[in-house]
Design a protein around this motif. Structure first.
Motif, PDB file in Angstrom:
ATOM      1  N   TRP A  86       0.176  52.817  46.391  1.00  0.00           N
ATOM      2  CA  TRP A  86       0.507  53.964  47.232  1.00  0.00           C
ATOM      3  C   TRP A  86      -0.330  53.977  48.511  1.00  0.00           C
ATOM      4  O   TRP A  86       0.174  54.273  49.597  1.00  0.00           O
ATOM      5  N   GLY A  87      -1.607  53.683  48.353  1.00  0.00           N
ATOM      6  CA  GLY A  87      -2.525  53.765  49.488  1.00  0.00           C
ATOM      7  C   GLY A  87      -2.122  52.852  50.631  1.00  0.00           C
ATOM      8  O   GLY A  87      -2.051  53.272  51.794  1.00  0.00           O
ATOM      9  N   TRP A  88      -1.864  51.583  50.313  1.00  0.00           N
ATOM     10  CA  TRP A  88      -1.478  50.626  51.362  1.00  0.00           C
ATOM     11  C   TRP A  88      -0.174  51.052  52.029  1.00  0.00           C
ATOM     12  O   TRP A  88      -0.036  51.015  53.251  1.00  0.00           O
ATOM     13  N   LEU A  89       0.800  51.486  51.213  1.00  0.00           N
ATOM     14  CA  LEU A  89       2.107  51.851  51.729  1.00  0.00           C
ATOM     15  C   LEU A  89       2.025  53.040  52.694  1.00  0.00           C
ATOM     16  O   LEU A  89       2.596  53.017  53.792  1.00  0.00           O
ATOM     17  N   ILE A  90       1.292  54.078  52.285  1.00  0.00           N
ATOM     18  CA  ILE A  90       1.156  55.274  53.128  1.00  0.00           C
ATOM     19  C   ILE A  90       0.415  54.944  54.418  1.00  0.00           C
ATOM     20  O   ILE A  90       0.836  55.319  55.525  1.00  0.00           O
ATOM     21  N   ALA A  91      -0.704  54.242  54.279  1.00  0.00           N
ATOM     22  CA  ALA A  91      -1.504  53.905  55.462  1.00  0.00           C
ATOM     23  C   ALA A  91      -0.721  53.048  56.438  1.00  0.00           C
ATOM     24  O   ALA A  91      -0.822  53.220  57.662  1.00  0.00           O
ATOM     25  N   MET A  92       0.103  52.123  55.919  1.00  0.00           N
ATOM     26  CA  MET A  92       0.822  51.207  56.797  1.00  0.00           C
ATOM     27  C   MET A  92       1.856  51.923  57.665  1.00  0.00           C
ATOM     28  O   MET A  92       2.106  51.508  58.797  1.00  0.00           O
ATOM     29  N   ILE A  93       2.449  52.981  57.152  1.00  0.00           N
ATOM     30  CA  ILE A  93       3.418  53.729  57.953  1.00  0.00           C
ATOM     31  C   ILE A  93       2.756  54.256  59.221  1.00  0.00           C
ATOM     32  O   ILE A  93       3.289  54.124  60.328  1.00  0.00           O
ATOM     33  N   PHE A  94       1.568  54.816  59.070  1.00  0.00           N
ATOM     34  CA  PHE A  94       0.870  55.392  60.222  1.00  0.00           C
ATOM     35  C   PHE A  94       0.221  54.311  61.092  1.00  0.00           C
ATOM     36  O   PHE A  94       0.154  54.455  62.322  1.00  0.00           O
ATOM     37  N   ILE A  95      -0.245  53.237  60.473  1.00  0.00           N
ATOM     38  CA  ILE A  95      -0.805  52.131  61.259  1.00  0.00           C
ATOM     39  C   ILE A  95       0.278  51.514  62.135  1.00  0.00           C
ATOM     40  O   ILE A  95       0.018  51.108  63.277  1.00  0.00           O
ATOM     41  N   GLN A  96       1.512  51.469  61.626  1.00  0.00           N
ATOM     42  CA  GLN A  96       2.602  50.951  62.428  1.00  0.00           C
ATOM     43  C   GLN A  96       2.866  51.852  63.630  1.00  0.00           C
ATOM     44  O   GLN A  96       3.224  51.367  64.713  1.00  0.00           O
ATOM     45  N   CYS A  97       2.670  53.152  63.461  1.00  0.00           N
ATOM     46  CA  CYS A  97       2.802  54.072  64.598  1.00  0.00           C
ATOM     47  C   CYS A  97       1.761  53.759  65.668  1.00  0.00           C
ATOM     48  O   CYS A  97       2.058  53.753  66.871  1.00  0.00           O
ATOM     49  N   MET A 254      -8.766  62.316  47.711  1.00  0.00           N
ATOM     50  CA  MET A 254      -9.757  61.870  48.683  1.00  0.00           C
ATOM     51  C   MET A 254     -10.149  60.414  48.443  1.00  0.00           C
ATOM     52  O   MET A 254     -10.355  59.646  49.395  1.00  0.00           O
ATOM     53  N   ALA A 255     -10.226  60.025  47.165  1.00  0.00           N
ATOM     54  CA  ALA A 255     -10.552  58.627  46.850  1.00  0.00           C
ATOM     55  C   ALA A 255      -9.499  57.686  47.417  1.00  0.00           C
ATOM     56  O   ALA A 255      -9.816  56.601  47.918  1.00  0.00           O
ATOM     57  N   MET A 256      -8.221  58.106  47.349  1.00  0.00           N
ATOM     58  CA  MET A 256      -7.167  57.264  47.917  1.00  0.00           C
ATOM     59  C   MET A 256      -7.325  57.149  49.425  1.00  0.00           C
ATOM     60  O   MET A 256      -7.178  56.054  49.993  1.00  0.00           O
ATOM     61  N   LEU A 257      -7.633  58.258  50.087  1.00  0.00           N
ATOM     62  CA  LEU A 257      -7.859  58.205  51.532  1.00  0.00           C
ATOM     63  C   LEU A 257      -9.025  57.275  51.862  1.00  0.00           C
ATOM     64  O   LEU A 257      -8.975  56.514  52.833  1.00  0.00           O
ATOM     65  N   MET A 258     -10.083  57.323  51.053  1.00  0.00           N
ATOM     66  CA  MET A 258     -11.238  56.453  51.289  1.00  0.00           C
ATOM     67  C   MET A 258     -10.875  54.988  51.107  1.00  0.00           C
ATOM     68  O   MET A 258     -11.439  54.112  51.768  1.00  0.00           O
ATOM     69  N   SER A 259      -9.907  54.708  50.217  1.00  0.00           N
ATOM     70  CA  SER A 259      -9.499  53.317  50.005  1.00  0.00           C
ATOM     71  C   SER A 259      -8.736  52.756  51.204  1.00  0.00           C
ATOM     72  O   SER A 259      -8.554  51.544  51.314  1.00  0.00           O
TER      73      SER A 259
END
Length: 567
Positions: A86-97, A254-259
């Protein structure tokens, strides 16, 4: 001297020049050179990079396999497998922005100064120099920590492989430091070569990175030994996506955000085509395409790699706490035979070398661009020189190398202290990436002129999403993993000091001195007002005076004097 009667208003760029300014050419310029001249710079490099080779450098800097290996401690250690999926997938959406917003800026301003130039040009009148100063130094910090952090991870993997073959050998910090330094010196020699050699080297390296990634993505699922250990060949999906690892003192969210630090650091190399744009043909289209291609392809295949590891890992605690000192190597030993583990480590190490060298190339171009504008004070006269034999910024390469070696002293502070090399890269990159995007979205009004590659009506919504994500993540990336009585010097997240310290110094330097002499990017090409052939304003040269972003906007310098020198 040939004069081209073409106003800046006719060029598809956002420039330091006003609409009525015309660059004066010493010879016939190519289309790429005309765009660079419109931005205020004369051509100094050979344009021997293409869309593919620019992508190759940035994909090599991305280095999915070695980046994953180096940051597994954070990606898996904070939230476990849900952080990897989940962490990589969510972060990648915003990193692509972030990447798409950056690409739009690159198309309008394809210069080695990149985000630093964009911040200066787009900032409200009077704020350009400060915006450039903060953006430039933050970007420089991420650039100079790139190669040391990659090479530190590479050295750790080499020594871990030695420990696997000889269990009596336990790697020591001084061995990691010396090996890291040796690797950096070798990469510095390669980065000092002519542009075409570097482009070819990175093309081979990036191709190898892609092949190695596919090999690993196939080899781990096919050869894993979980069944021989009495377990299913793959972990159940509900465990992979739902069972959080208790790796921090914070709630699971929060741990997921930190990852996300693993994702952000891994993906921070997509800005490389921006810094190589002065060496790229068809730069205002090829460079932004390379940025988006790097982020998109890297994000997708990075997620595939995360899924493979998340579905096969046996014991997270054992991987993180192994005596090998390298969680990635420990994980491989859990799920693969020793000979296969060593083969994958060898592939990862070779990819890491290519990645570290790509980081050095990108960093040297940033140092050169900032030195061209005298950001480094007296040192700039040395670091802005282009070698007359290789036509590359050799002095900038070795300047960065010396600073990088000094930064690797953090290795002696332990794993968490050395981890600051990774988190500072994530924080510094996000700050530098987002300042010009924020200005573009919220402050610039109609002063931004899109290049041939742009987002159209989606530009501001995508940029706003990028800014919101960064605003959330910068404080999170500075949090320690534990709190209360468990928090001591060794468990502290030193990013706030390692990044904040230099940035505080930079701001104090600005207040005390730099604001008096730093005016942003310096024009180094002669130009004149359209229709006034009798006068030409000289850019900075060997003996000429200099014009800046601030002065070109207002027609005056800080002291109110007229800009430049009338010929």
């Amino acid at each position: 001297m040939a004069e081209r009667k073409k106003s800046m208003a006719e060029d598809q760029v956002t420039s330091v020049f006003t609409a009525g300014d015309v660059p004066v050419y010493e010879r016939e310029y190519t289309a790429d050179e005309e765009v660079l001249a419109a931005l205020g710079y004369k051509p100094e490099f050979k344009r021997e990079f293409s869309l593919w080779t620019s992508f190759c450098v940035s994909f090599a800097v991305l280095g999915l396999l070695p980046s994953f290996a180096s940051t597994l401690y954070y990606g898996m250690g904070y939230a476990g497998t849900p952080g990897m999926t989940w962490g990589w997938l969510i972060a990648m959406i915003f990193i692509q922005c972030v990447a798409m917003s950056m690409a739009e800026l690159c198309s309008a301003m394809p210069t080695s100064g990149g985000l630093y130039y964009a911040a200066a040009v787009l900032a409200p009148p009077g704020w350009g120099p400060l915006a450039a100063w903060i953006t430039g130094w933050s970007n420089w910090l991420v650039q100079i920590t790139g190669a040391p952090s990659v090479d530190y991870g590479m050295a750790s993997m080499i020594l871990a492989a030695a420990s696997i073959t000889n269990p009596a050998f336990v790697p020591q910090n001084y061995q990691v430091f010396l090996l890291t330094m040796f690797i950096m010196v070798i990469q510095s020699f390669i980065s000092s070569m002519p542009t075409k050699w570097i482009a070819n080297f990175n093309s081979v390296g990036s191709t190898f990175n892609i092949i190695a990634l596919f090999i690993v993505l196939i080899m781990i699922p096919a050869a894993n030994t979980r069944a021989d250990q009495g377990m299913p060949k793959f972990k159940p999906a509900n465990e992979v996506w739902g069972n959080f690892y208790d790796g921090t003192s914070f709630p699971n969210g929060m741990a997921m955000l930190m990852s996300f630090v693993a994702v952000i650091w891994t993906m921070s190399g997509y800005d490389a085509p921006f810094h190589l744009s002065e060496e790229c043909s068809n730069a205002n289209i090829a460079s932004p395409r390379a940025i988006v291609l790097t982020s998109g392809v890297g994000g997708l295949f990075g997620w595939f790699l995360q899924l493979v590891v998340a579905y096969t890992v046996v014991d997270i605690d054992a991987a993180l706490e192994s005596d090998l000192g390298q969680p990635y190597a420990a994980y491989l030993l859990q799920v693969l035979p020793q000979n296969v583990t060593l083969a994958i480590l060898a592939l990862t190490i070779m990819c890491a070398f290519s990645m570290g060298q790509g980081c050095m190339v990108a960093a040297s171009r940033v140092t050169f661009a900032y030195s061209r504008d005298d950001c480094f004070g007296p040192l700039s006269t040395i670091t802005k020189r282009v070698n007359r034999y290789t036509h590359t910024p050799v002095n900038a390469v070795w300047f960065n190398t010396l600073i990088g070696i000094a930064m690797t002293v953090l290795i002696f502070g332990g794993e968490l202290a050395a981890g600051a090399l990774f988190s500072i890269g994530a924080v510094a990159a996000f700050v530098a990436f987002t300042i010009p995007i924020f200005i573009r979205v919220f402050l610039v009004g109609d002063r931004f002129r899109p290049g041939p590659w742009h987002l159209g009506r989606a530009s501001k919504p995508i940029g706003a999403a990028a800014c919101a994500f960064v605003l959330l993540m910068v404080p999170v990336l500075m949090l320690p993993s534990v709190t209360g009585s468990e928090l001591d010097a060794r468990a502290m997240n030193w990013t706030c000091l390692v990044y904040g310290g230099p940035m505080v110094f930079v701001l104090v330097w600005w207040v005390v001195s730099a604001r008096k002499w730093f005016k942003g990017p310096k024009v180094n090409i002669e130009h004149q007002m359209l229709g006034r052939s009798e006068t030409a304003i000289e850019g900075v040269g060997d003996e000429g005076s200099s014009s800046s972003v601030s002065s070109m906007k207002d027609g005056k310098g800080v002291d109110g004097d007229k800009v430049g020198k009338m010929a």
